[in-house]
Motif scaffolding. Structure first.
Motif, PDB file in Angstrom:
ATOM      1  N   LYS A   4       0.806  -0.784  -0.090  1.00  0.00           N
ATOM      2  CA  LYS A   4       0.105  -0.274  -0.022  1.00  0.00           C
ATOM      3  C   LYS A   4       0.562   1.168   0.409  1.00  0.00           C
ATOM      4  N   TRP A   5       0.229   2.203  -0.679  1.00  0.00           N
ATOM      5  CA  TRP A   5       1.635   3.327  -0.952  1.00  0.00           C
ATOM      6  C   TRP A   5       0.128   4.539   0.309  1.00  0.00           C
ATOM      7  N   TYR A   6       1.265   5.119   0.634  1.00  0.00           N
ATOM      8  CA  TYR A   6       0.431   6.232   1.794  1.00  0.00           C
ATOM      9  C   TYR A   6       0.956   7.209   0.742  1.00  0.00           C
ATOM     10  N   GLY A   7       1.642   7.714   0.265  1.00  0.00           N
ATOM     11  CA  GLY A   7       2.156   9.087  -0.177  1.00  0.00           C
ATOM     12  C   GLY A   7       3.711   9.189   0.085  1.00  0.00           C
ATOM     13  N   HIS A   8       4.556  10.087  -0.737  1.00  0.00           N
ATOM     14  CA  HIS A   8       5.481  10.321  -1.187  1.00  0.00           C
ATOM     15  C   HIS A   8       6.575   8.891  -1.151  1.00  0.00           C
ATOM     16  N   ALA A   9       7.201   8.141  -0.016  1.00  0.00           N
ATOM     17  CA  ALA A   9       8.556   7.406  -0.285  1.00  0.00           C
ATOM     18  C   ALA A   9       7.752   6.507   0.875  1.00  0.00           C
ATOM     19  N   SER A  10       6.727   6.475   1.122  1.00  0.00           N
ATOM     20  CA  SER A  10       6.376   6.198   2.252  1.00  0.00           C
ATOM     21  C   SER A  10       4.810   4.882   1.722  1.00  0.00           C
ATOM     22  N   PHE A  11       5.930   3.292   2.127  1.00  0.00           N
ATOM     23  CA  PHE A  11       4.886   2.294   1.793  1.00  0.00           C
ATOM     24  C   PHE A  11       4.370   1.059   2.863  1.00  0.00           C
ATOM     25  N   LEU A  12       3.307   0.457   3.411  1.00  0.00           N
ATOM     26  CA  LEU A  12       3.352  -0.431   4.124  1.00  0.00           C
ATOM     27  C   LEU A  12       3.041  -1.626   3.339  1.00  0.00           C
ATOM     28  N   LYS A 191       0.757   0.154 -15.370  1.00  0.00           N
ATOM     29  CA  LYS A 191      -0.291   0.038 -15.424  1.00  0.00           C
ATOM     30  C   LYS A 191      -1.743   1.077 -14.165  1.00  0.00           C
ATOM     31  N   THR A 192      -1.968   1.894 -14.535  1.00  0.00           N
ATOM     32  CA  THR A 192      -2.465   2.490 -13.092  1.00  0.00           C
ATOM     33  C   THR A 192      -3.401   2.240 -12.814  1.00  0.00           C
ATOM     34  N   VAL A 193      -3.507   1.929 -11.596  1.00  0.00           N
ATOM     35  CA  VAL A 193      -3.836   1.133 -10.496  1.00  0.00           C
ATOM     36  C   VAL A 193      -5.582   2.465 -10.022  1.00  0.00           C
ATOM     37  N   LYS A 194      -6.458   2.102  -9.647  1.00  0.00           N
ATOM     38  CA  LYS A 194      -6.959   2.962  -8.995  1.00  0.00           C
ATOM     39  C   LYS A 194      -7.133   3.621  -7.558  1.00  0.00           C
ATOM     40  N   GLY A 195      -6.810   2.464  -7.047  1.00  0.00           N
ATOM     41  CA  GLY A 195      -6.484   2.315  -6.476  1.00  0.00           C
ATOM     42  C   GLY A 195      -5.579   2.306  -4.895  1.00  0.00           C
ATOM     43  N   SER A 196      -4.947   2.523  -3.976  1.00  0.00           N
ATOM     44  CA  SER A 196      -3.363   2.643  -3.407  1.00  0.00           C
ATOM     45  C   SER A 196      -2.616   1.288  -3.111  1.00  0.00           C
ATOM     46  N   LEU A 205       4.869 -13.241 -10.782  1.00  0.00           N
ATOM     47  CA  LEU A 205       5.260 -11.911 -11.753  1.00  0.00           C
ATOM     48  C   LEU A 205       5.889 -12.164 -13.040  1.00  0.00           C
ATOM     49  N   SER A 206       5.895 -10.823 -14.529  1.00  0.00           N
ATOM     50  CA  SER A 206       5.586 -10.982 -14.906  1.00  0.00           C
ATOM     51  C   SER A 206       7.577 -11.548 -15.606  1.00  0.00           C
ATOM     52  N   GLN A 207       7.768 -11.702 -16.738  1.00  0.00           N
ATOM     53  CA  GLN A 207       8.932 -11.614 -17.682  1.00  0.00           C
ATOM     54  C   GLN A 207       9.703 -10.222 -18.075  1.00  0.00           C
ATOM     55  N   ALA A 208       9.006  -9.418 -18.284  1.00  0.00           N
ATOM     56  CA  ALA A 208       8.932  -8.433 -18.906  1.00  0.00           C
ATOM     57  C   ALA A 208       7.898  -7.284 -18.176  1.00  0.00           C
ATOM     58  N   THR A 209       9.160  -6.601 -17.768  1.00  0.00           N
ATOM     59  CA  THR A 209       8.990  -5.732 -16.295  1.00  0.00           C
ATOM     60  C   THR A 209       7.488  -4.670 -16.470  1.00  0.00           C
ATOM     61  N   GLU A 210       6.773  -5.288 -15.502  1.00  0.00           N
ATOM     62  CA  GLU A 210       5.909  -4.043 -15.311  1.00  0.00           C
ATOM     63  C   GLU A 210       5.530  -2.462 -14.763  1.00  0.00           C
ATOM     64  N   ILE A 211       4.982  -0.955 -14.517  1.00  0.00           N
ATOM     65  CA  ILE A 211       5.244   0.153 -13.870  1.00  0.00           C
ATOM     66  C   ILE A 211       4.509   0.106 -13.244  1.00  0.00           C
ATOM     67  N   ILE A 212       3.733   0.094 -12.302  1.00  0.00           N
ATOM     68  CA  ILE A 212       2.235  -0.197 -11.054  1.00  0.00           C
ATOM     69  C   ILE A 212       2.192   1.275 -10.473  1.00  0.00           C
ATOM     70  N   VAL A 213       1.444   1.964 -11.702  1.00  0.00           N
ATOM     71  CA  VAL A 213       1.426   3.657 -10.653  1.00  0.00           C
ATOM     72  C   VAL A 213       0.275   3.283  -9.998  1.00  0.00           C
ATOM     73  N   LEU A 214       0.133   3.401  -8.740  1.00  0.00           N
ATOM     74  CA  LEU A 214      -0.469   3.554  -7.097  1.00  0.00           C
ATOM     75  C   LEU A 214      -1.513   4.822  -6.758  1.00  0.00           C
ATOM     76  N   GLN A 215      -2.798   4.809  -6.435  1.00  0.00           N
ATOM     77  CA  GLN A 215      -2.933   6.452  -6.289  1.00  0.00           C
ATOM     78  C   GLN A 215      -2.909   6.383  -4.114  1.00  0.00           C
ATOM     79  N   PRO A 216      -2.263   7.299  -3.640  1.00  0.00           N
ATOM     80  CA  PRO A 216      -1.723   7.580  -2.292  1.00  0.00           C
ATOM     81  C   PRO A 216      -3.083   7.516  -1.894  1.00  0.00           C
ATOM     82  N   ALA A 217      -2.990   6.707  -0.690  1.00  0.00           N
ATOM     83  CA  ALA A 217      -3.540   5.787   0.217  1.00  0.00           C
ATOM     84  C   ALA A 217      -4.525   7.250   1.605  1.00  0.00           C
ATOM     85  N   LEU A 218      -3.598   8.097   1.813  1.00  0.00           N
ATOM     86  CA  LEU A 218      -3.890   9.245   2.523  1.00  0.00           C
ATOM     87  C   LEU A 218      -3.787  10.651   1.665  1.00  0.00           C
TER      88      LEU A 218
END
Length: 218
Positions: A4-12, A191-196, A205-218
């Motif tokens: 989970k991405w809280y925001g900035h560089a902070s994850f859970l 892949k842009t995710v609607k949630g965090s 896990l895919s062999q090709a690199t995926e980029i997952i963009v999360l939305q800040p939870a807080l």
């Protein structure tokens, strides 16, 4: 495991067994309100701090009594090993913004790397110390860290299975950073995710690199 991405560089990061790891907790309202993400509500077993700036080291604002890990070298907590790799917060060997610690660890068989506020392109030796990576948590906003072009180069050096961008401009970040789109534009596998939050399984896990963009939870 879940990230989970809280925001900035902070994850859970939560393991399948329930172990909780928080990275780089920020001070809500810090830097004159530039950090407008909300207080972190979760308790963690372990907290990783890449460097001692208030938008990354606000451990006192967390609930409970987590084990705090800082600095380079090998650290043990909850039966896990966390490798801290010495790096810098700027492109001048730390003379502008000081040191930065890159953390590498494995959770549910997934190799995680959190780059903290990496401020320079990695040397061949530094990239070698990091080793294989499944999930790369990488700053892309520039100014205080690597910018989108340097992040692209860093991603090529590390060659992870998944990249989750962090430390970029959002409506809740007042720093003059680049946006996630400045990094993802023109790249495949975005892949842009609607949630965090995203769930990651080693076997999926895919062999090709995926980029997952999360939305800040807080």
């Amino acid at each position: 495991m879940k990230i989970k991405w809280y925001g900035h560089a902070s994850f859970l990061l939560t393991s399948d067994q329930g172990t909780k790891i928080i990275t780089d907790p920020y001070e809500p309202g810090g830097f004159g309100g530039a950090i407008a993400y909300g207080p972190i509500p979760d308790e963690a077993d372990i907290v990783l701090v890449s460097h001692d700036h208030a938008d990354h080291n606000y451990v006192q604002g967390l609930r409970g009594k987590p084990q705090v890990i800082k600095g380079n070298g090998s650290h043990k907590a909850k039966g896990m090993e966390f490798r801290g790799i010495s790096a810098f917060h700027d492109g001048r060997k730390g003379s502008e913004r000081g040191p930065n610690t890159i953390f590498c660890f494995t959770l549910d068989g997934v190799k995680i790397c959190h780059l903290g506020d990496l401020g320079h392109v990695l040397s061949e030796q530094e990239a070698g110390q990091i080793g294989p990576v499944d999930v790369l948590l990488m700053p892309v906003g520039g100014v205080y860290t690597i910018d989108p072009a340097q992040a692209t180069q860093t991603a090529q050096e590390i060659n992870p299975k998944i990249i989750i961008p962090m430390h970029y401009k959002t409506p809740r970040c007042g720093f003059p950073l680049a946006k996630a789109e400045d990094f993802t534009s023109g790249k495949a596998g975005v892949k842009t995710v609607k949630g965090s939050e995203v769930e990651i399984k080693k076997e999926k896990l895919s062999q090709a690199t995926e980029i997952i963009v999360l939305q800040p939870a807080l």
